[in-house]
Motif scaffolding. Structure first.
Motif, PDB file in Angstrom:
ATOM      1  N   GLY A  84      51.780  44.735  49.387  1.00  0.00           N
ATOM      2  CA  GLY A  84      51.153  45.721  50.278  1.00  0.00           C
ATOM      3  C   GLY A  84      50.597  46.953  49.575  1.00  0.00           C
ATOM      4  N   GLN A  85      50.785  47.050  48.271  1.00  0.00           N
ATOM      5  CA  GLN A  85      50.281  48.241  47.553  1.00  0.00           C
ATOM      6  C   GLN A  85      48.815  48.030  47.131  1.00  0.00           C
ATOM      7  OE1 GLN A  85      52.738  49.321  44.196  1.00  0.00           O
ATOM      8  NE2 GLN A  85      51.412  51.055  43.650  1.00  0.00           N
ATOM      9  N   ILE A  86      48.032  49.105  47.197  1.00  0.00           N
ATOM     10  CA  ILE A  86      46.655  49.025  46.671  1.00  0.00           C
ATOM     11  C   ILE A  86      46.538  50.010  45.511  1.00  0.00           C
ATOM     12  CG2 ILE A  86      44.194  49.117  47.164  1.00  0.00           C
ATOM     13  CD1 ILE A  86      44.707  48.700  50.060  1.00  0.00           C
ATOM     14  N   THR A  87      46.282  49.481  44.340  1.00  0.00           N
ATOM     15  CA  THR A  87      46.127  50.314  43.143  1.00  0.00           C
ATOM     16  C   THR A  87      44.706  50.177  42.625  1.00  0.00           C
ATOM     17  OG1 THR A  87      48.446  50.289  42.517  1.00  0.00           O
ATOM     18  CG2 THR A  87      46.889  50.530  40.723  1.00  0.00           C
ATOM     19  N   GLY A  88      44.135  51.296  42.242  1.00  0.00           N
ATOM     20  CA  GLY A  88      42.771  51.298  41.707  1.00  0.00           C
ATOM     21  C   GLY A  88      42.782  51.477  40.197  1.00  0.00           C
ATOM     22  N   LEU A  89      41.778  50.900  39.553  1.00  0.00           N
ATOM     23  CA  LEU A  89      41.606  51.064  38.107  1.00  0.00           C
ATOM     24  C   LEU A  89      40.200  51.616  37.895  1.00  0.00           C
ATOM     25  CD1 LEU A  89      42.860  50.466  35.280  1.00  0.00           C
ATOM     26  CD2 LEU A  89      41.821  48.201  35.405  1.00  0.00           C
ATOM     27  N   ILE A  90      40.151  52.844  37.385  1.00  0.00           N
ATOM     28  CA  ILE A  90      38.841  53.447  37.123  1.00  0.00           C
ATOM     29  C   ILE A  90      38.718  53.691  35.625  1.00  0.00           C
ATOM     30  CG2 ILE A  90      38.755  54.551  39.398  1.00  0.00           C
ATOM     31  CD1 ILE A  90      39.325  57.255  37.967  1.00  0.00           C
ATOM     32  N   GLY A  91      37.504  53.972  35.188  1.00  0.00           N
ATOM     33  CA  GLY A  91      37.306  54.251  33.762  1.00  0.00           C
ATOM     34  C   GLY A  91      35.861  54.051  33.398  1.00  0.00           C
ATOM     35  N   PRO A  92      35.407  54.723  32.355  1.00  0.00           N
ATOM     36  CA  PRO A  92      34.000  54.599  31.947  1.00  0.00           C
ATOM     37  C   PRO A  92      33.639  53.162  31.553  1.00  0.00           C
ATOM     38  CG  PRO A  92      35.154  56.308  30.681  1.00  0.00           C
ATOM     39  CD  PRO A  92      36.185  55.577  31.471  1.00  0.00           C
ATOM     40  N   ASN A  93      32.360  52.893  31.449  1.00  0.00           N
ATOM     41  CA  ASN A  93      31.905  51.564  31.008  1.00  0.00           C
ATOM     42  C   ASN A  93      32.530  51.216  29.667  1.00  0.00           C
ATOM     43  OD1 ASN A  93      30.182  51.039  33.181  1.00  0.00           O
ATOM     44  ND2 ASN A  93      28.632  52.394  32.295  1.00  0.00           N
ATOM     45  N   GLY A  94      32.997  49.963  29.568  1.00  0.00           N
ATOM     46  CA  GLY A  94      33.568  49.491  28.307  1.00  0.00           C
ATOM     47  C   GLY A  94      35.007  49.929  28.072  1.00  0.00           C
ATOM     48  N   ALA A  95      35.643  50.536  29.095  1.00  0.00           N
ATOM     49  CA  ALA A  95      37.021  51.033  28.909  1.00  0.00           C
ATOM     50  C   ALA A  95      38.037  49.902  28.796  1.00  0.00           C
ATOM     51  CB  ALA A  95      37.399  51.954  30.066  1.00  0.00           C
ATOM     52  N   GLY A  96      37.691  48.713  29.304  1.00  0.00           N
ATOM     53  CA  GLY A  96      38.633  47.588  29.213  1.00  0.00           C
ATOM     54  C   GLY A  96      39.112  47.078  30.572  1.00  0.00           C
ATOM     55  N   LYS A  97      38.475  47.517  31.653  1.00  0.00           N
ATOM     56  CA  LYS A  97      38.957  47.186  32.997  1.00  0.00           C
ATOM     57  C   LYS A  97      38.858  45.671  33.281  1.00  0.00           C
ATOM     58  CE  LYS A  97      35.914  50.042  34.851  1.00  0.00           C
ATOM     59  NZ  LYS A  97      35.231  50.472  33.582  1.00  0.00           N
ATOM     60  N   THR A  98      37.666  45.109  33.058  1.00  0.00           N
ATOM     61  CA  THR A  98      37.505  43.677  33.344  1.00  0.00           C
ATOM     62  C   THR A  98      38.358  42.840  32.394  1.00  0.00           C
ATOM     63  OG1 THR A  98      35.303  44.031  34.228  1.00  0.00           O
ATOM     64  CG2 THR A  98      35.793  41.806  33.506  1.00  0.00           C
ATOM     65  N   THR A  99      38.517  43.317  31.171  1.00  0.00           N
ATOM     66  CA  THR A  99      39.382  42.592  30.221  1.00  0.00           C
ATOM     67  C   THR A  99      40.806  42.517  30.777  1.00  0.00           C
ATOM     68  OG1 THR A  99      38.008  43.302  28.377  1.00  0.00           O
ATOM     69  CG2 THR A  99      40.216  42.549  27.825  1.00  0.00           C
ATOM     70  N   ILE A 100      41.279  43.591  31.401  1.00  0.00           N
ATOM     71  CA  ILE A 100      42.627  43.575  31.995  1.00  0.00           C
ATOM     72  C   ILE A 100      42.705  42.504  33.092  1.00  0.00           C
ATOM     73  CG2 ILE A 100      44.200  44.923  33.470  1.00  0.00           C
ATOM     74  CD1 ILE A 100      43.569  47.345  31.647  1.00  0.00           C
ATOM     75  N   PHE A 101      41.681  42.421  33.947  1.00  0.00           N
ATOM     76  CA  PHE A 101      41.661  41.364  34.975  1.00  0.00           C
ATOM     77  C   PHE A 101      41.689  39.978  34.309  1.00  0.00           C
ATOM     78  CE2 PHE A 101      39.909  42.897  39.307  1.00  0.00           C
ATOM     79  CZ  PHE A 101      40.766  43.975  39.299  1.00  0.00           C
ATOM     80  N   ASN A 102      40.901  39.819  33.257  1.00  0.00           N
ATOM     81  CA  ASN A 102      40.833  38.515  32.597  1.00  0.00           C
ATOM     82  C   ASN A 102      42.159  38.151  31.923  1.00  0.00           C
ATOM     83  OD1 ASN A 102      38.205  38.157  33.400  1.00  0.00           O
ATOM     84  ND2 ASN A 102      37.305  38.931  31.505  1.00  0.00           N
ATOM     85  N   LEU A 103      42.867  39.157  31.456  1.00  0.00           N
ATOM     86  CA  LEU A 103      44.175  38.905  30.833  1.00  0.00           C
ATOM     87  C   LEU A 103      45.216  38.525  31.893  1.00  0.00           C
ATOM     88  CD1 LEU A 103      44.162  41.908  28.331  1.00  0.00           C
ATOM     89  CD2 LEU A 103      44.132  39.481  27.697  1.00  0.00           C
ATOM     90  N   ILE A 104      45.176  39.218  33.026  1.00  0.00           N
ATOM     91  CA  ILE A 104      46.162  38.945  34.079  1.00  0.00           C
ATOM     92  C   ILE A 104      45.950  37.546  34.669  1.00  0.00           C
ATOM     93  CG2 ILE A 104      46.896  39.610  36.420  1.00  0.00           C
ATOM     94  CD1 ILE A 104      46.420  42.543  35.627  1.00  0.00           C
ATOM     95  N   THR A 105      44.677  37.168  34.865  1.00  0.00           N
ATOM     96  CA  THR A 105      44.401  35.902  35.561  1.00  0.00           C
ATOM     97  C   THR A 105      44.338  34.693  34.625  1.00  0.00           C
ATOM     98  OG1 THR A 105      42.039  36.429  35.474  1.00  0.00           O
ATOM     99  CG2 THR A 105      43.185  36.967  37.506  1.00  0.00           C
ATOM    100  N   GLY A 106      44.520  34.900  33.335  1.00  0.00           N
ATOM    101  CA  GLY A 106      44.611  33.760  32.417  1.00  0.00           C
ATOM    102  C   GLY A 106      43.308  33.355  31.763  1.00  0.00           C
ATOM    103  N   ILE A 107      42.248  34.157  31.934  1.00  0.00           N
ATOM    104  CA  ILE A 107      40.984  33.829  31.244  1.00  0.00           C
ATOM    105  C   ILE A 107      41.175  34.101  29.748  1.00  0.00           C
ATOM    106  CG2 ILE A 107      38.557  34.528  30.972  1.00  0.00           C
ATOM    107  CD1 ILE A 107      38.423  34.767  33.994  1.00  0.00           C
ATOM    108  N   TYR A 108      41.830  35.210  29.434  1.00  0.00           N
ATOM    109  CA  TYR A 108      42.230  35.482  28.039  1.00  0.00           C
ATOM    110  C   TYR A 108      43.742  35.497  27.954  1.00  0.00           C
ATOM    111  CZ  TYR A 108      37.523  37.580  27.756  1.00  0.00           C
ATOM    112  OH  TYR A 108      36.186  37.819  27.821  1.00  0.00           O
ATOM    113  N   ARG A 109      44.240  35.209  26.765  1.00  0.00           N
ATOM    114  CA  ARG A 109      45.677  35.307  26.518  1.00  0.00           C
ATOM    115  C   ARG A 109      45.921  36.610  25.765  1.00  0.00           C
ATOM    116  NH1 ARG A 109      49.710  30.917  25.413  1.00  0.00           N
ATOM    117  NH2 ARG A 109      51.508  32.118  24.737  1.00  0.00           N
TER     118      ARG A 109
END
Ligand SMILES: Nc1ncnc2c1ncn2[C@@H]1O[C@H](COP(=O)(O)OP(=O)(O)OP(=O)(O)O)[C@@H](O)[C@H]1O
Length: 257
Positions: A29-54
């Motif tokens: 039930g929690q909603i957490t936001g991730l903000i940051g400038p371009n290239g900060a690593g946000k999408t990489t974090i999603f890819n790491l969590i979901t198994g696209i990257y190890r």
């Protein structure tokens, strides 16, 4: 115990440290936001969590189970759904078929059953159609059910993408810039449907977003990421007004400070 628990996660691309000692605790039930400038690593974090990257280092636990080493289809089947910054829809498939196809991954009749016209298969097919229509209604795209995705307005396409992510009944939804490129009206509709899905399923949501209006409307907690590290985290107001965050954004065009 948090539903999603990331601890000390780091990732390198060759010599580039894209994510550094990253931590996240997300409760049901929690909603957490991730903000940051371009290239900060946000999408990489999603890819790491979901198994696209190890991850190079660290652990990602979901519902008590380690996710590191699992593939994206496995993390999705466990209850972790996501949308992408660049929409991944089949432009020449109907809206309803998109949702049904995602739902098929949940059906139990298997590949052979899909070719055999058994009463059970027909029952499940009917159920999949009814359920898909419910999701389309929830995301305000039911009026487009029979249309090809390519013919829908952009905001509606993004809501179809969300309905598709939700029809697998996830416990956590990761949204990668769900309002990018939207008009203010489309953005408000998106906020509305995210809120509705959150309330209905007590869904935990992890959201990458550049538009602070969306962050303020939806998130209880925000992390500001800079060069792969969380610089500040807390309530949206505290984070937005933090001098370190303001400094990190100087020169950025896309954030609505
Ligand atoms: N597959 C990859 N190989 C090498 N470097 C990568 C790869 N993916 C991302 N990077 C680099 O890692 C860093 C973080 O990128 P990432 O896409 O995660 O940032 P972001 O915060 O999501 O940015 P944006 O807001 O622009 O989407 C950037 O320097 C990027 O160039």
């Amino acid at each position: 115990m948090p539903l999603l628990h990331v601890s000390d996660m780091s990732h390198n691309f060759g010599g580039l440290q894209a994510v550094s000692e990253y931590n996240l605790s997300l409760d049901p039930g929690q909603i957490t936001g991730l903000i940051g400038p371009n290239g900060a690593g946000k999408t990489t974090i999603f890819n790491l969590i979901t198994g696209i990257y190890r991850p190079t280092r660290g652990s990602v636990r979901f519902d008590g189970e380690e996710l590191v080493g699992k593939k994206p289809n496995e993390t999705a089947a466990m209850g972790l759904a996501r949308t992408f910054q660049e929409m991944k829809l089949w432009r020449h498939m109907t809206v309803l078929d998109h949702i049904k196809m995602a739902r098929y991954s949940k059906l139990s009749y298997g590949l052979m059953g899909a070719f055999l016209d058994t009463p059970r298969r027909r029952r499940e097919e009917r159920h999949a159609t009814e359920l898909s229509m419910e999701y389309l209604e929830m995301f305000a795209v039911d009026q487009f059910a029979g249309q090809l995705v390519v013919n829908l307005p952009y905001g509606a396409q993004r809501r179809v993408e969300m309905a598709r992510a939700m029809v697998i009944e996830p416990k956590v939804l990761l949204l990668d810039e769900p309002t990018v490129g939207m008009t203010p009206d489309e953005m408000m509709s998106m906020i509305e449907v995210v809120r509705k899905a959150h309330e209905r399923f007590n869904l935990a949501i992890f959201l990458i977003e550049h538009r602070l209006k969306v962050v303020h409307e939806l998130c209880q907690h925000v992390q500001a990421l800079v060069f792969g590290k969380v610089l500040v985290e807390g309530a949206p107001n505290e984070v937005q007004n933090h001098p370190k965050v303001i400094e990190a954004y100087i020169g950025e065009q896309e954030v609505e400070f």
